[in-house]
Design an enzyme around this catalytic site. Sequence first.
Site, PDB file in Angstrom:
ATOM      1  N   GLN A 202       0.829  -1.216   0.000  1.00  0.00           N
ATOM      2  CA  GLN A 202       0.000   0.000   0.000  1.00  0.00           C
ATOM      3  C   GLN A 202       0.860   1.260   0.000  1.00  0.00           C
ATOM      4  OE1 GLN A 202      -0.452  -2.666   1.991  1.00  0.00           O
ATOM      5  NE2 GLN A 202      -2.591  -3.011   2.514  1.00  0.00           N
ATOM      6  N   ASP A 243      -6.876   1.069  12.275  1.00  0.00           N
ATOM      7  CA  ASP A 243      -8.054   0.260  11.940  1.00  0.00           C
ATOM      8  C   ASP A 243      -8.990   0.085  13.119  1.00  0.00           C
ATOM      9  OD1 ASP A 243      -5.746  -0.591  10.030  1.00  0.00           O
ATOM     10  OD2 ASP A 243      -7.646  -1.023   9.037  1.00  0.00           O
TER      11      ASP A 243
END
Length: 355
Positions: A202, A243
């Site tokens: 990412q 997250d």
Amino acid sequence: METTIPTVPTPDDAALWHEGVLYLADQRLLPDRAEFLRLTDAGAVADSIRAMVVRGAPAIGVAAAYGVALAGRDAYAAAGGGWKAAIESDLARLAASRPTAVNLFWAIDRMRRLIARLDERDPFPALVDEALAIHAEDRAANRVIGDLGAALIEARTDIITHCNAGAIATGGYGTALGVIRSAYAAGKVGRVFADETRPWMQGARLTAWELMHDGIPVTLQADGAAASLMAGRSVGWVIVGSDRIAANGDVANKIGTYGLAILAKHHGIKFMVAAPTSTIDLEVASGREIPIEERDPDELLSCGERRLAPAGCVARNPVFDVTPAELVDAIVTERGVVLRPTKEKIRALMGGWGL
Ligand code: MRU
């Protein structure tokens, strides 16, 4: 956002709602190809979350909210006034798509609260409005997070970031990259060092793409290169997203974040977590209770099409880790900044709710 659809997605237009269709930039293809996927039902949204078409905690929540709207439309078409029972299988499918990012469950719960208030008539318009609101609120929250986070950076400095917590990982603007964007605009960023973030890359594919799109100086580095960078030059901050943040301030984020936090502590470098309050989960007391997604070992055994490890090699692929609160200097949310987080400070930020 309800809008027209550009032919090529940009970082700030990675999720768009147009005439009853959800358009998602396919993040698996970036940066080589910038293409939208056209999603017309909740099952396709759930599959897209699982397959990493859309990833990043707040963006997963936004996508799921639109998925609930699509589920409501289909449930009403199939069952009329009995739509509330008919929608349940799609809600379960969305909730089962990925386990760690709490924004997914937060968004479904918020849509559920609306569902509870609706009657037997067609729920689609109201569900769409709520999904659009979740999307717009996340984007607005990130602007505030950007300003608050940038204000913590005292002087122009280099920054390390890990994974991608940018516009495409959120409703827009980004959390960690939102702070970096705001800090850069204020002249406080020398250079951003982006960890490549094995195995999904990412950092290499998405963070580098986003920062280069904005003209912010970025250098890509292998995940293992952070320690030598910290030892050798003037990195002032590590800035990451999250997250799920537990009630005591422990932070789940992309695998490797915990190691970065230990390195930062050792080198006297500050560690910032930028996340909306929809990422804070007061129902988990500490990071030990956060479910950590384990993905297919093949993601690690190969790189793209090429097999790297010998046949028969065993691999483990946990894709998140937990950074203890004591290693975190600041959690930056749209409601304010929590310095050196503790259970009490997180409770105060959230207004005592849920505890
Ligand atoms: O597996 P991913 O790509 O969904 O993981 C994303 C991250 O770990 C991000 O750092 C986090 O979600 C914050 S995104 C604003």
